[in-house]
Design an enzyme around this catalytic site. Structure first.
Site, short mmCIF file in Angstrom:
data_model
loop_
_atom_site.label_atom_id
_atom_site.label_comp_id
_atom_site.label_asym_id
_atom_site.label_seq_id
_atom_site.Cartn_x
_atom_site.Cartn_y
_atom_site.Cartn_z
N ASP A 183 -10.55 4.13 -1.68
CA ASP A 183 -11.14 3.15 -0.75
C ASP A 183 -12.66 3.09 -0.88
OD1 ASP A 183 -8.53 3.06 0.08
OD2 ASP A 183 -9.00 3.24 2.22
N ASP A 199 0.83 -1.20 0.00
CA ASP A 199 0.00 0.00 0.00
C ASP A 199 0.87 1.27 0.00
OD1 ASP A 199 -2.11 1.72 0.31
OD2 ASP A 199 -2.94 0.75 2.09
N GLY A 258 -5.11 3.37 -7.95
CA GLY A 258 -5.32 3.58 -9.38
C GLY A 258 -4.59 4.78 -9.93
C1 GLA Z 1 -5.47 2.29 2.70
C2 GLA Z 1 -5.99 1.16 1.82
C3 GLA Z 1 -7.03 0.38 2.58
C4 GLA Z 1 -6.43 -0.16 3.87
C5 GLA Z 1 -5.85 0.97 4.70
C6 GLA Z 1 -5.08 0.45 5.91
O1 GLA Z 1 -6.48 3.22 2.96
O2 GLA Z 1 -6.51 1.66 0.61
O3 GLA Z 1 -7.53 -0.67 1.79
O4 GLA Z 1 -5.43 -1.10 3.55
O5 GLA Z 1 -4.97 1.77 3.92
O6 GLA Z 1 -4.47 1.46 6.64
#
Ligand code: GLA
Length: 502
Positions: free
Chosen positions: A328, A268, A307
């Site tokens: 998200d 991430d 994305g």
């Molecule tokens: C980001 C990701 C989420 C999740 C959080 C965790 O927002 O997009 O899917 O993994 O981090 O902190």
């Protein structure tokens, strides 16, 4: 005499007030660290400069920093604000800072939330700073790992548990995956998202925090159930929740994950944004792609950078098996449909081994009704999206289980041709999407985004063929009959009719 003593008291009191006056005293200058709740590095750092009554500075979070605006001192309290997002979707947070001994009491006022007061302590002059830049490597092609020939299926902790996930919960979820019929339906990966991490030991090996006493033992347990274990990290120094990331430790982390028996990594972007530009993402993700490959273990590689920078164009080059194609998801109709119906143009980039990921499922989390969750499941199946349940499998209603484990819908998602579906047409609240399946069959989703029932039609000529075709209704679980020119049906508000055309 009396008048004199009152005057002396007044002078003493006012000079006391002068010395105590934070406006004159520079009392707000410095780095104020709001401690985290779990094992994150920090929650926020206020980096403030003060000259007399004028205060400037930044609010530093794990993943970004924002300048403070409208700073003012009155009655010993500093107030300022930060503004996130762009018009018309700006979100303003107000801060009130009051010295409290050697600490600072900070009240945060966020839209739609109760005010919250936390105590910040004075940190070092570099508290919250991003680490020194490490140059990303030159680009090359990471060979495909041969995994994820169909979109990954499993479960992920984030949507329901957030930071509350721990070893006992993951074990119980693995148990429930088997007893609920999810495993039999094809769900395999049990994925731990953010908040498992602690710091590093003397040899730089990443540590688990007290919620996960023994990751290897947990992997053994999940494997004993015939399931696979996934984990989460970031190319930045901090994860999105502010925990230890893999920055500068990619190889040792990949080796550690492999030694634990990890089968899936969600990686991430988060605080990498504080070091790298979006254009550098490919090289940064390539680094972990190489590290996973060198680890010697089969590990599905899930890119999560919302994305940005057309990830679908280079995701496979870095060894990625899937990449988030949106921000998200939230457990509501607006968020789910905004994401799901925005994916049409990305279809050409999906295929066996490499998938667009419109984020994890919210089915069963309570923010949508059964018709809306069927729409969610149907749309994700048409999109050849990874199916990562995000609900509490231990306490799942039969209705939720029926949506998540519908074998016909899962078969659409998992169709071996791996062709992502596309929008056939849309008009008003109506959307008709189709997906070519192996054997020349088609899945057709007829979606009603409106508030009243709608009659929706698909014509065989829209799909490029003529002649009578048999239709199977995948939610009503029945053959609808043979139809000469097309198929028409009534669809409930926020609902879907998902059919397979033979
Ligand atoms: C980001 C990701 C989420 C999740 C959080 C965790 O927002 O997009 O899917 O993994 O981090 O902190």
């Amino acid at each position: 005499m009396k008048g004199l003593s009152i005057g002396v008291i007044a002078i003493v009191a006012s000079s006391f007030a002068w010395h105590q006056d934070p406006a004159r005293h520079g009392a707000f200058a410095g780095r104020w660290v709001v401690p985290p709740e779990g094992d994150a590095a920090f929650r926020q750092v206020y980096a403030l400069e003060q000259s007399g009554g004028a205060v400037t500075g930044r609010v530093i979070n794990a993943t970004n920093e924002q300048p403070i605006v409208d700073a003012a001192i009155a009655d010993g309290t500093l107030t300022f604000a930060t503004v996130a997002g762009r018009p018309p979707n700006e979100r303003r947070t107000e801060y009130r800072l009051r010295p409290s001994g050697s600490s600072m009491a900070v009240t945060l006022i966020r839209p739609g939330r109760d005010p919250e007061t936390v105590i910040a302590t004075k940190g070092s002059v570099t508290a919250g700073d991003a680490p020194a830049r490490i140059e990303p490597p030159a680009l090359h092609r990471v060979p495909a790992n041969g995994l994820a020939k169909t979109p990954p299926m499993g479960w992920n902790s984030w949507n329901h548990f957030r930071a509350r996930v721990d070893d006992a919960t993951v074990r119980a979820i693995a148990d429930a995956m088997v007893t609920s019929g999810m495993k039999a339906a094809g769900y395999t990966y049990v994925n731990i998202d953010d908040t498992w991490e602690a710091g590093r030991d003397a040899s730089n090996r990443i540590q688990t925090n007290r919620k996960f006493p023994n990751m290897k033992a947990l992997a053994d347990y999940v494997h004993s159930k015939g399931l696979k274990l996934g984990i989460y990290s970031s190319p930045g120094h901090l994860t999105c929740a502010g925990y230890e990331g893999s920055y500068g430790h990619e190889e040792i982390d990949a080796k550690t994950f492999a030694a634990w028996g990890i089968d899936y990594l969600k990686y991430d972007w988060c605080s990498a944004a504080r070091v790298y530009k979006d254009e550098e993402m490919q090289a940064v993700y390539q680094k972990m792609g190489d590290a996973l490959r060198a680890s010697g273990r089969d590990i599905v590689y899930s890119l999560c950078q919302y994305g940005r920078n057309d990830v679908w164009k280079w995701g496979p080059e870095v060894g990625g098996n899937l990449w988030r194609s949106t921000g998200d998801i939230s457990d509501n109709w607006e968020s789910m449909t905004r994401i799901g119906f925005s994916q049409d143009a990305l279809a050409p980039h999906a295929g066996p081994g490499h998938w667009n990921d419109p984020d994890m499922l919210e089915i069963g989390n309570g923010g949508m009704d059964a018709a809306e969750y069927r729409t969610h499941m149907s749309l994700w199946a048409i999109l050849a999206a990874p199916l990562l349940a995000g609900n509490d499998l231990r306490a799942m209603s039969t209705e939720t289980a029926a949506v998540l484990t519908n074998p016909d819908v899962i078969a659409i998602d998992q169709d071996p041709l791996g062709r992502q579906g596309r929008r056939l047409r849309s008009g008003g609240p109506i959307e008709v999407w189709s997906r070519l399946l192996s054997g020349g069959k088609y899945a057709v989703g007829m979606f009603n985004r409106g508030e009243t029932p709608a009659t929706i039609e698909v014509r065989w000529s829209d799909l490029g063929f003529t002649g009578a075709r048999a239709v199977h209704d995948l939610w009503r679980h029945r053959d609808a009959g043979r139809f000469e020119v097309g198929y028409q049906t009534q669809v409930e508000p926020h609902g879907v009719s998902l059919i397979k055309v033979q």
